[in-house]
Design a protein around this motif. Structure first.
Motif, PDB file in Angstrom:
ATOM      1  N   GLU A  30      18.095  -6.760  33.659  1.00 11.37           N
ATOM      2  CA  GLU A  30      16.778  -7.402  33.635  1.00 11.37           C
ATOM      3  C   GLU A  30      17.025  -8.277  32.192  1.00 11.37           C
ATOM      4  O   GLU A  30      17.489  -7.959  31.371  1.00 11.37           O
ATOM      5  N   PRO A  31      16.534  -9.673  32.498  1.00  8.29           N
ATOM      6  CA  PRO A  31      16.531 -10.214  31.113  1.00  8.29           C
ATOM      7  C   PRO A  31      15.848  -9.934  30.017  1.00  8.29           C
ATOM      8  O   PRO A  31      14.652  -9.438  30.387  1.00  8.29           O
ATOM      9  N   ILE A  32      16.304 -10.056  29.080  1.00  4.03           N
ATOM     10  CA  ILE A  32      15.361  -9.561  27.671  1.00  4.03           C
ATOM     11  C   ILE A  32      14.837 -10.848  26.886  1.00  4.03           C
ATOM     12  O   ILE A  32      13.887 -11.113  26.914  1.00  4.03           O
ATOM     13  N   PHE A  33      16.099 -11.739  26.544  1.00  2.00           N
ATOM     14  CA  PHE A  33      15.562 -12.679  25.604  1.00  2.00           C
ATOM     15  C   PHE A  33      15.874 -13.940  26.076  1.00  2.00           C
ATOM     16  O   PHE A  33      15.567 -15.007  25.654  1.00  2.00           O
ATOM     17  N   GLY A  34      16.987 -13.966  27.301  1.00  2.00           N
ATOM     18  CA  GLY A  34      17.330 -15.247  27.664  1.00  2.00           C
ATOM     19  C   GLY A  34      16.297 -16.050  28.272  1.00  2.00           C
ATOM     20  O   GLY A  34      16.304 -17.324  28.280  1.00  2.00           O
ATOM     21  N   ASP A  35      15.138 -15.443  28.890  1.00  3.03           N
ATOM     22  CA  ASP A  35      14.123 -16.237  29.477  1.00  3.03           C
ATOM     23  C   ASP A  35      13.130 -17.004  28.370  1.00  3.03           C
ATOM     24  O   ASP A  35      12.545 -17.734  28.713  1.00  3.03           O
ATOM     25  N   LEU A  36      13.363 -16.670  27.138  1.00  5.67           N
ATOM     26  CA  LEU A  36      12.587 -17.163  26.280  1.00  5.67           C
ATOM     27  C   LEU A  36      13.176 -18.312  25.348  1.00  5.67           C
ATOM     28  O   LEU A  36      12.569 -19.132  24.537  1.00  5.67           O
ATOM     29  N   ALA A 132       2.829 -15.106  23.349  1.00  6.18           N
ATOM     30  CA  ALA A 132       2.541 -13.582  23.150  1.00  6.18           C
ATOM     31  C   ALA A 132       3.068 -12.507  24.051  1.00  6.18           C
ATOM     32  O   ALA A 132       3.696 -11.665  23.946  1.00  6.18           O
ATOM     33  N   THR A 133       2.688 -13.024  25.396  1.00  7.48           N
ATOM     34  CA  THR A 133       2.796 -11.997  26.505  1.00  7.48           C
ATOM     35  C   THR A 133       4.300 -11.843  26.890  1.00  7.48           C
ATOM     36  O   THR A 133       4.755 -10.724  27.009  1.00  7.48           O
ATOM     37  N   GLN A 134       5.001 -12.879  26.614  1.00  6.92           N
ATOM     38  CA  GLN A 134       6.704 -13.096  26.809  1.00  6.92           C
ATOM     39  C   GLN A 134       7.015 -11.966  25.473  1.00  6.92           C
ATOM     40  O   GLN A 134       7.921 -11.447  25.947  1.00  6.92           O
ATOM     41  N   ILE A 135       6.675 -12.435  24.471  1.00  7.75           N
ATOM     42  CA  ILE A 135       7.400 -11.581  23.376  1.00  7.75           C
ATOM     43  C   ILE A 135       7.066 -10.203  23.492  1.00  7.75           C
ATOM     44  O   ILE A 135       7.975  -9.270  23.342  1.00  7.75           O
ATOM     45  N   SER A 136       5.871  -9.769  23.938  1.00  7.05           N
ATOM     46  CA  SER A 136       5.366  -8.451  24.005  1.00  7.05           C
ATOM     47  C   SER A 136       6.449  -7.589  25.219  1.00  7.05           C
ATOM     48  O   SER A 136       6.997  -6.658  24.987  1.00  7.05           O
TER      49      SER A 136
END
Length: 148
Positions: A30-36, A132-136
Protein backbone atom coordinates in the motif's frame (compact mmCIF):
# COMPACT_ATOMS: atom_id res chain seq x y z
CA UNK A 1 0.50 -4.42 -8.24
CA UNK A 2 2.02 -1.17 -9.28
CA UNK A 3 4.99 0.01 -11.27
CA UNK A 4 6.55 1.07 -7.96
CA UNK A 5 6.37 -2.47 -6.61
CA UNK A 6 7.74 -3.87 -9.86
CA UNK A 7 10.66 -1.43 -9.86
CA UNK A 8 11.62 -2.11 -6.24
CA UNK A 9 11.28 -5.89 -6.45
CA UNK A 10 12.93 -6.26 -9.87
CA UNK A 11 15.87 -4.20 -8.69
CA UNK A 12 16.25 -6.31 -5.57
CA UNK A 13 16.05 -9.56 -7.52
CA UNK A 14 18.71 -8.42 -9.97
CA UNK A 15 21.05 -7.11 -7.24
CA UNK A 16 21.26 -10.10 -4.93
CA UNK A 17 19.89 -13.57 -4.32
CA UNK A 18 19.64 -12.58 -0.63
CA UNK A 19 17.30 -9.72 -1.47
CA UNK A 20 15.30 -11.96 -3.79
CA UNK A 21 14.95 -14.55 -1.03
CA UNK A 22 13.77 -11.82 1.35
CA UNK A 23 10.79 -10.85 -0.80
CA UNK A 24 7.41 -11.61 0.72
CA UNK A 25 5.44 -14.33 -1.03
CA UNK A 26 2.38 -12.15 -0.63
CA UNK A 27 3.32 -8.46 -0.64
CA UNK A 28 1.42 -6.17 1.69
CA UNK A 29 1.72 -3.25 -0.67
CA UNK A 30 0.00 0.00 0.00
CA UNK A 31 1.48 3.38 -0.83
CA UNK A 32 2.09 5.41 2.29
CA UNK A 33 3.79 8.69 1.37
CA UNK A 34 4.47 8.31 -2.38
CA UNK A 35 1.01 9.48 -3.35
CA UNK A 36 1.63 12.76 -1.51
CA UNK A 37 4.60 13.93 -3.60
CA UNK A 38 5.09 14.78 -7.27
CA UNK A 39 5.02 11.63 -9.39
CA UNK A 40 8.70 11.88 -10.36
CA UNK A 41 9.68 11.61 -6.66
CA UNK A 42 7.21 8.90 -5.62
CA UNK A 43 9.29 5.82 -6.51
CA UNK A 44 12.33 7.14 -4.66
CA UNK A 45 10.31 8.09 -1.60
CA UNK A 46 8.54 4.72 -1.43
CA UNK A 47 11.89 2.95 -1.83
CA UNK A 48 13.34 4.93 1.08
CA UNK A 49 10.18 4.24 3.07
CA UNK A 50 10.51 0.51 2.40
CA UNK A 51 14.10 0.75 3.69
CA UNK A 52 12.85 2.50 6.81
CA UNK A 53 10.27 -0.26 7.34
CA UNK A 54 12.88 -2.99 6.91
CA UNK A 55 14.88 -1.30 9.69
CA UNK A 56 12.10 -0.17 12.02
CA UNK A 57 8.76 -1.70 11.16
CA UNK A 58 6.88 -4.25 9.08
CA UNK A 59 7.98 -3.93 5.48
CA UNK A 60 5.45 -4.28 2.71
CA UNK A 61 7.61 -6.13 0.18
CA UNK A 62 10.36 -7.80 2.22
CA UNK A 63 10.56 -10.11 5.22
CA UNK A 64 14.24 -10.96 5.80
CA UNK A 65 14.77 -13.79 8.29
CA UNK A 66 18.16 -12.68 9.55
CA UNK A 67 18.50 -9.36 11.46
CA UNK A 68 21.94 -8.71 9.94
CA UNK A 69 20.54 -9.22 6.45
CA UNK A 70 17.69 -6.85 7.33
CA UNK A 71 20.18 -4.10 8.16
CA UNK A 72 22.01 -4.62 4.87
CA UNK A 73 18.78 -4.83 2.88
CA UNK A 74 17.50 -1.62 4.45
CA UNK A 75 20.76 0.14 3.63
CA UNK A 76 20.58 -1.16 0.04
CA UNK A 77 17.04 0.21 -0.28
CA UNK A 78 18.01 3.56 1.26
CA UNK A 79 20.81 3.90 -1.29
CA UNK A 80 18.59 3.04 -4.24
CA UNK A 81 15.84 5.33 -3.05
CA UNK A 82 18.25 8.23 -2.65
CA UNK A 83 19.64 7.66 -6.15
CA UNK A 84 16.10 7.77 -7.54
CA UNK A 85 15.35 10.93 -5.57
CA UNK A 86 18.58 12.57 -6.74
CA UNK A 87 17.70 11.81 -10.36
CA UNK A 88 14.21 13.25 -9.96
CA UNK A 89 14.75 16.12 -7.56
CA UNK A 90 18.44 16.94 -7.38
CA UNK A 91 20.58 17.87 -4.43
CA UNK A 92 17.79 19.74 -2.65
CA UNK A 93 15.59 16.65 -2.59
CA UNK A 94 18.46 14.51 -1.30
CA UNK A 95 19.04 17.05 1.47
CA UNK A 96 15.38 16.75 2.49
CA UNK A 97 15.74 12.97 2.62
CA UNK A 98 19.02 13.12 4.54
CA UNK A 99 17.34 15.27 7.17
CA UNK A 100 14.38 12.87 7.33
CA UNK A 101 16.56 9.77 7.69
CA UNK A 102 18.67 11.48 10.35
CA UNK A 103 15.61 12.67 12.27
CA UNK A 104 13.97 9.25 12.21
CA UNK A 105 17.18 7.51 13.30
CA UNK A 106 17.63 9.97 16.18
CA UNK A 107 14.03 9.52 17.32
CA UNK A 108 14.37 5.73 17.17
CA UNK A 109 17.66 5.86 19.10
CA UNK A 110 15.86 7.87 21.78
CA UNK A 111 13.10 5.25 21.97
CA UNK A 112 10.53 7.41 20.20
CA UNK A 113 8.27 5.85 17.57
CA UNK A 114 6.16 8.86 16.61
CA UNK A 115 7.96 10.17 13.54
CA UNK A 116 5.01 10.59 11.20
CA UNK A 117 5.27 14.39 11.35
CA UNK A 118 8.85 14.14 10.06
CA UNK A 119 7.64 12.17 7.06
CA UNK A 120 4.95 14.77 6.31
CA UNK A 121 7.52 17.56 6.61
CA UNK A 122 9.70 15.70 4.10
CA UNK A 123 6.73 15.26 1.77
CA UNK A 124 6.26 19.02 1.81
CA UNK A 125 10.00 19.58 1.32
CA UNK A 126 9.81 17.38 -1.78
CA UNK A 127 7.06 19.50 -3.29
CA UNK A 128 4.02 17.68 -1.99
CA UNK A 129 0.93 19.63 -1.00
CA UNK A 130 -1.16 16.99 0.75
CA UNK A 131 -4.66 17.66 1.98
CA UNK A 132 -5.58 16.98 5.60
CA UNK A 133 -7.41 13.76 4.74
CA UNK A 134 -4.42 12.46 2.78
CA UNK A 135 -2.15 13.22 5.72
CA UNK A 136 -4.48 11.40 8.11
CA UNK A 137 -4.58 8.29 5.92
CA UNK A 138 -0.80 8.29 5.47
CA UNK A 139 -0.13 8.72 9.20
CA UNK A 140 -2.63 5.98 10.07
CA UNK A 141 -1.01 3.55 7.58
CA UNK A 142 2.46 4.55 8.78
CA UNK A 143 1.56 4.03 12.44
CA UNK A 144 0.13 0.59 11.70
CA UNK A 145 3.38 -0.49 10.01
CA UNK A 146 5.67 0.70 12.82
CA UNK A 147 3.51 -0.20 15.82
CA UNK A 148 5.48 -2.11 18.41
Amino acid sequence: MTATVDAITAGARSESPLWAASLRREPEWEPIFGDLVPEAIALGLETVYEAYLVHYGRARLFAPDDPDEAVLLGDYLYAHGLVRIAEAGGVEAVAVMAELISTCAALRAAGETDDGAAWIEAVRGLGGVPEATQISVAIERHSARVAS
